[in-house]
Design a protein around this motif. Sequence first.
Motif, PDB file in Angstrom:
ATOM      1  N   ILE A 155       0.959  -1.144  -0.010  1.00 28.18           N
ATOM      2  CA  ILE A 155       0.141   0.039  -0.180  1.00 28.18           C
ATOM      3  C   ILE A 155       0.872   1.401   0.006  1.00 28.18           C
ATOM      4  CG2 ILE A 155      -1.801   1.315   1.112  1.00 28.18           C
ATOM      5  CD1 ILE A 155      -2.491  -1.539   0.150  1.00 28.18           C
ATOM      6  N   ARG A 156       0.469   2.213  -0.749  1.00 29.63           N
ATOM      7  CA  ARG A 156       1.385   3.454  -0.931  1.00 29.63           C
ATOM      8  C   ARG A 156       0.749   4.750  -0.059  1.00 29.63           C
ATOM      9  NH1 ARG A 156       2.660   3.536  -7.470  1.00 29.63           N
ATOM     10  NH2 ARG A 156       3.879   1.498  -7.268  1.00 29.63           N
ATOM     11  N   LYS A 157      -0.338   4.509   0.358  1.00 30.15           N
ATOM     12  CA  LYS A 157      -0.937   5.747   1.023  1.00 30.15           C
ATOM     13  C   LYS A 157      -0.539   5.574   2.551  1.00 30.15           C
ATOM     14  CE  LYS A 157      -4.806   7.839   0.031  1.00 30.15           C
ATOM     15  NZ  LYS A 157      -6.275   8.080  -0.227  1.00 30.15           N
ATOM     16  N   SER A 173      -1.480   5.283  -7.853  1.00 32.88           N
ATOM     17  CA  SER A 173      -0.685   5.930  -6.348  1.00 32.88           C
ATOM     18  C   SER A 173      -1.324   5.226  -5.288  1.00 32.88           C
ATOM     19  CB  SER A 173      -1.471   7.437  -6.544  1.00 32.88           C
ATOM     20  OG  SER A 173      -2.786   7.486  -6.319  1.00 32.88           O
ATOM     21  N   PHE A 174      -2.450   4.581  -5.364  1.00 28.42           N
ATOM     22  CA  PHE A 174      -2.907   3.994  -4.155  1.00 28.42           C
ATOM     23  C   PHE A 174      -2.144   2.487  -3.661  1.00 28.42           C
ATOM     24  CE2 PHE A 174      -5.644   2.017  -0.877  1.00 28.42           C
ATOM     25  CZ  PHE A 174      -6.386   2.922  -0.276  1.00 28.42           C
ATOM     26  N   ALA A 175      -1.935   1.841  -4.625  1.00 30.58           N
ATOM     27  CA  ALA A 175      -1.280   0.445  -4.617  1.00 30.58           C
ATOM     28  C   ALA A 175      -0.571  -0.130  -5.803  1.00 30.58           C
ATOM     29  CB  ALA A 175      -2.464  -0.424  -3.983  1.00 30.58           C
ATOM     30  N   GLY A 176      -0.608   0.859  -6.673  1.00 31.11           N
ATOM     31  CA  GLY A 176       0.289   0.078  -8.045  1.00 31.11           C
ATOM     32  C   GLY A 176      -0.426  -0.544  -8.940  1.00 31.11           C
ATOM     33  N   HIS A 177       0.365  -1.178  -9.705  1.00 28.45           N
ATOM     34  CA  HIS A 177      -0.641  -2.087 -10.615  1.00 28.45           C
ATOM     35  C   HIS A 177      -1.000  -3.213  -9.840  1.00 28.45           C
ATOM     36  CE1 HIS A 177       0.776  -0.064 -14.314  1.00 28.45           C
ATOM     37  NE2 HIS A 177       2.060   0.099 -13.814  1.00 28.45           N
ATOM     38  N   TYR A 178      -2.141  -3.791 -10.340  1.00 32.69           N
ATOM     39  CA  TYR A 178      -2.934  -4.855  -9.616  1.00 32.69           C
ATOM     40  C   TYR A 178      -3.238  -4.481  -8.192  1.00 32.69           C
ATOM     41  CZ  TYR A 178      -1.133  -7.711 -13.352  1.00 32.69           C
ATOM     42  OH  TYR A 178      -0.595  -8.286 -14.681  1.00 32.69           O
ATOM     43  N   GLY A 179      -3.641  -3.009  -8.272  1.00 30.78           N
ATOM     44  CA  GLY A 179      -3.839  -2.355  -6.801  1.00 30.78           C
ATOM     45  C   GLY A 179      -5.355  -3.158  -6.325  1.00 30.78           C
ATOM     46  N   ASP A 180      -6.144  -3.428  -6.980  1.00 33.88           N
ATOM     47  CA  ASP A 180      -7.455  -4.055  -6.586  1.00 33.88           C
ATOM     48  C   ASP A 180      -7.168  -5.420  -5.801  1.00 33.88           C
ATOM     49  OD1 ASP A 180      -6.825  -5.194  -9.036  1.00 33.88           O
ATOM     50  OD2 ASP A 180      -9.045  -4.951  -9.835  1.00 33.88           O
ATOM     51  N   TYR A 181      -6.417  -6.226  -6.530  1.00 32.60           N
ATOM     52  CA  TYR A 181      -6.061  -7.493  -6.006  1.00 32.60           C
ATOM     53  C   TYR A 181      -5.209  -7.463  -4.898  1.00 32.60           C
ATOM     54  CZ  TYR A 181      -4.546 -12.334  -5.559  1.00 32.60           C
ATOM     55  OH  TYR A 181      -4.393 -13.720  -5.236  1.00 32.60           O
ATOM     56  N   LYS A 182      -4.279  -6.294  -4.720  1.00 29.19           N
ATOM     57  CA  LYS A 182      -3.303  -6.071  -3.328  1.00 29.19           C
ATOM     58  C   LYS A 182      -4.252  -5.657  -2.340  1.00 29.19           C
ATOM     59  CE  LYS A 182       0.890  -4.832  -6.218  1.00 29.19           C
ATOM     60  NZ  LYS A 182       1.811  -3.682  -6.723  1.00 29.19           N
ATOM     61  N   VAL A 183      -5.158  -4.591  -2.548  1.00 32.99           N
ATOM     62  CA  VAL A 183      -6.080  -4.203  -1.559  1.00 32.99           C
ATOM     63  C   VAL A 183      -6.717  -5.152  -0.962  1.00 32.99           C
ATOM     64  CG1 VAL A 183      -8.089  -2.634  -1.137  1.00 32.99           C
ATOM     65  CG2 VAL A 183      -6.062  -1.614  -2.404  1.00 32.99           C
ATOM     66  N   GLN A 237       6.591 -17.947   9.670  1.00 28.49           N
ATOM     67  CA  GLN A 237       5.945 -16.790  10.045  1.00 28.49           C
ATOM     68  C   GLN A 237       6.691 -15.946   9.630  1.00 28.49           C
ATOM     69  OE1 GLN A 237       4.000 -16.883  14.124  1.00 28.49           O
ATOM     70  NE2 GLN A 237       4.850 -18.714  14.255  1.00 28.49           N
ATOM     71  N   VAL A 238       5.729 -14.626   8.967  1.00 27.32           N
ATOM     72  CA  VAL A 238       6.667 -13.322   8.692  1.00 27.32           C
ATOM     73  C   VAL A 238       5.842 -12.296   9.252  1.00 27.32           C
ATOM     74  CG1 VAL A 238       7.518 -14.217   6.556  1.00 27.32           C
ATOM     75  CG2 VAL A 238       5.284 -13.004   6.523  1.00 27.32           C
ATOM     76  N   ASN A 239       6.460 -11.105   9.501  1.00 26.69           N
ATOM     77  CA  ASN A 239       5.521  -9.819   9.840  1.00 26.69           C
ATOM     78  C   ASN A 239       5.088  -9.147   8.578  1.00 26.69           C
ATOM     79  OD1 ASN A 239       6.668 -10.208  12.640  1.00 26.69           O
ATOM     80  ND2 ASN A 239       8.522  -9.174  12.023  1.00 26.69           N
ATOM     81  N   TRP A 240       3.705  -9.064   8.715  1.00 29.73           N
ATOM     82  CA  TRP A 240       3.062  -8.561   7.683  1.00 29.73           C
ATOM     83  C   TRP A 240       3.331  -7.197   7.388  1.00 29.73           C
ATOM     84  CZ3 TRP A 240      -1.757  -6.317   6.080  1.00 29.73           C
ATOM     85  CH2 TRP A 240      -2.064  -5.167   7.058  1.00 29.73           C
ATOM     86  N   ASP A 241       3.457  -6.459   8.391  1.00 29.44           N
ATOM     87  CA  ASP A 241       3.667  -5.029   8.473  1.00 29.44           C
ATOM     88  C   ASP A 241       4.784  -4.215   8.446  1.00 29.44           C
ATOM     89  OD1 ASP A 241       4.038  -5.958  10.849  1.00 29.44           O
ATOM     90  OD2 ASP A 241       2.677  -4.221  11.894  1.00 29.44           O
ATOM     91  N   ASP A 242       5.915  -5.059   8.114  1.00 27.61           N
ATOM     92  CA  ASP A 242       7.375  -4.615   8.059  1.00 27.61           C
ATOM     93  C   ASP A 242       7.681  -3.746   6.790  1.00 27.61           C
ATOM     94  OD1 ASP A 242       8.259  -5.790  10.419  1.00 27.61           O
ATOM     95  OD2 ASP A 242       9.470  -7.044   9.602  1.00 27.61           O
TER      96      ASP A 242
END
Length: 277
Positions: free
Chosen positions: A148-150, A187-197, A272-277
């Motif tokens: 996410i870019r915002k 600007s919100f999430a780049g290409h494939y932004g809907d899938y990323k969101v 396990q990974v930290n999703w918000d790093d």
Amino acid sequence: MYKMETKVAVVTGANKGIGFEIVKGLCRKFEGTVYLTARSEERGQEAVKKLEELDLHPSFHVLDVTSEESVQAFATHISTHYSGIDVLVNNAGILDFDKSVSSYEDAKKLIDTNFMSLLTMSKILYPLLKNNARIINLSSDWGLLSNIRKQVWLDTLAKDNLTVEEILQFVNDFLQAAKNGKNAFISFAGHYGDYKVSKVAMSALTFVQQRQFKEAGKDISINCVHPGFVKTEMTKGMGDFSPERGARAPLYLALDAPQTLKGTFVWHDCHQVNWDD
């Protein structure tokens, strides 16, 4: 009517790809009834037939996760015949790999399928979960917060006290950006932004719901998993892994992970990974 005490596992969107392989793995190792579900009766029954040829015997039920009526019909079926659900794999999802920037209408359809459907499942199907049930949400490396870019949403979604309402605001803010055109979308999430969101929202919801289960005193585990870049129909055959390899981590969470593993983001190799790093 007598309700069977048999354990029950359910996989959504399971007539092909990773979902199909998860059903296959559950049929081999899960001690109970495994439901292969799909929107299409025909495609679902074809998938069941393929598994029966391997001497595996899943049950089938139509389930369109985007339809409250369909989810309710499935919930009624389960509650009529069984005492509850032990494993639920939220695998159903869509992506048009040919469209890196979608129209508002396409973005809304994708988010309705990949994310909003989870709220329908939560409302109708989660009350049937047994106290030590396991939920596995099929996310993606595109479900990590860094996609996410915002900045306002990077800060909001990382909060310990995040709410479902705030996740919905995030999704709706993106859909408004999609309405505003290509530049706002990217600007919100780049290409494939809907899938990323959709996948970031799924990941965030996973952690919020784990907190809610704990507050309600329920020993239910809910985790999200990145299965890897898997060669499926959805990716037009591109990828690093076979669907069978992609099913490894989801099956680990369904069958072998300790019940204490709760509210985490698990990578395709089961760490396990930290999703918000």
